[in-house]
Design an enzyme around this catalytic site. Structure first.
Site, short mmCIF file in Angstrom:
data_model
loop_
_atom_site.label_atom_id
_atom_site.label_comp_id
_atom_site.label_asym_id
_atom_site.label_seq_id
_atom_site.Cartn_x
_atom_site.Cartn_y
_atom_site.Cartn_z
N LYS A 129 -3.82 -8.11 11.34
CA LYS A 129 -3.27 -7.80 12.67
C LYS A 129 -2.70 -9.05 13.32
O LYS A 129 -3.23 -10.15 13.17
CB LYS A 129 -4.37 -7.22 13.57
N HIS A 143 0.86 -1.19 0.00
CA HIS A 143 0.00 0.00 0.00
C HIS A 143 0.89 1.24 0.00
O HIS A 143 2.11 1.12 -0.07
CB HIS A 143 -1.02 0.01 1.15
N HIS A 195 -7.13 -1.43 5.97
CA HIS A 195 -6.16 -0.49 6.53
C HIS A 195 -6.06 0.76 5.67
O HIS A 195 -5.90 1.87 6.16
CB HIS A 195 -4.81 -1.18 6.66
N CYS A 251 -0.36 -4.71 6.43
CA CYS A 251 -1.10 -3.99 7.48
C CYS A 251 -2.61 -4.25 7.45
O CYS A 251 -3.33 -3.77 8.33
CB CYS A 251 -0.83 -2.50 7.37
N HIS A 298 2.74 -5.78 11.16
CA HIS A 298 3.44 -5.48 12.42
C HIS A 298 3.20 -6.63 13.39
O HIS A 298 2.08 -7.13 13.49
CB HIS A 298 2.93 -4.18 13.03
N ASN A 341 -3.25 2.40 13.46
CA ASN A 341 -3.42 3.60 12.64
C ASN A 341 -4.65 3.46 11.73
O ASN A 341 -4.69 2.63 10.83
CB ASN A 341 -2.16 3.82 11.80
N ASP A 345 6.00 2.88 5.23
CA ASP A 345 6.59 1.61 5.64
C ASP A 345 6.47 0.54 4.56
O ASP A 345 6.89 -0.60 4.76
CB ASP A 345 5.99 1.11 6.96
N HIS A 395 1.68 3.69 2.13
CA HIS A 395 2.34 4.28 3.30
C HIS A 395 3.85 4.12 3.23
O HIS A 395 4.38 3.24 2.53
CB HIS A 395 1.80 3.65 4.58
#
Length: 248
Positions: free
Chosen positions: A192, A107, A170, A189, A230, A200, A111, A109
């Site tokens: 989970k 995606h 996300h 992301c 994560h 976020n 990271d 973002h």
């Protein structure tokens, strides 16, 4: 009869030992520095973990997936920093003697695509959802080179990886990656880790999140490993946990 039970006991002990050894081997850390951790998950799949400094969450560990098959490699999600991307690329090329065939941000973002320019400088092509490319342009960050609609397949070694957009969660553009040979799903992301909080939600579609992960679960029923963006990897219980977490 005594010998029979003894034989059964030996077989069970062997199976338990093999199972434990497989579990231990799968969690092996093969490289570790202050900025990069690499863990071998299966014969061909590694989890690369780097760190992102954030105002809201502090120092956050961020996972990506690395697939190496017959000296060809595909990287899912980049480190956020260029110097760490160079560290990851050096390890792949020098330690595994592999050629990186592609980098795939899941995606838009930081990271996921923060150090794309390092890969581009090395002439490593990048592939992303057209949604990701659009959002990257809007936020003024480096743009992936090649776009696809909802599905994309790429051969790595003698096998293939699949990328797919199955809905928002996300972010509006989050895709998953799947390496069919080892049955490893990279949820990024969108997924989970167990006991995680919602995290976020700035660009999230909370209403659709559970539906999207449920679609992933339905399509990739044979997944044995699931890697979240994560936290710790696990099995499909991560999908169930994420579905429950965002279910309204």
């Amino acid at each position: 009869m005594k010998n029979y039970f003894y034989s059964i006991g030996v077989i069970l002990l062997f199976l338990i030992t093999v199972s434990c050894k497989k579990e231990i081997d799968a969690s092996n850390e093969v490289y570790s520095s202050e900025t990069l951790k690499l863990k071998q998950l299966t014969d061909n799949v590694y989890v690369h973990t780097t760190f992102l400094d954030t105002e809201s969450w502090g120092k956050v560990a961020c996972n990506g997936m690395l697939v190496i098959d017959n000296n060809e490699a595909v990287v899912f999600d980049t480190p956020s920093e260029n110097k760490v991307a160079k560290e990851l690329i050096t390890w792949i090329e020098n330690q595994k003697k592999a050629t990186i065939k592609a980098v795939i941000p899941t995606h838009f973002h930081v990271d996921c695509l923060g150090s794309l320019q390092v890969f581009h400088h090395k002439e490593i092509p990048s592939y992303a959802s057209l949604k990701t490319i659009k959002l990257a342009k809007e936020q003024g960050t480096i743009i992936p080179q090649h776009g696809f609609h909802n599905n994309f397949e790429l051969k790595v070694g003698k096998n293939k990886i699949t990328c797919e957009f199955l809905g928002e969660g996300h972010t509006k553009d989050n895709i998953i990656g799947y390496y069919s040979k080892d049955k490893v799903l990279f949820g990024g992301c969108l997924v989970k880790t167990l006991k995680a909080k919602k995290g976020n939600l700035a660009d999230a579609n909370v209403k659709e999140w559970s539906n999207t992960v449920n679609a992933v679960k339905g399509k990739y029923k044979d997944a044995k490993w699931v890697i979240p963006g994560h936290g710790n990897e696990g099995d499909t219980s991560l999908l169930n946990y994420t579905i429950a977490l965002f279910k309204e």
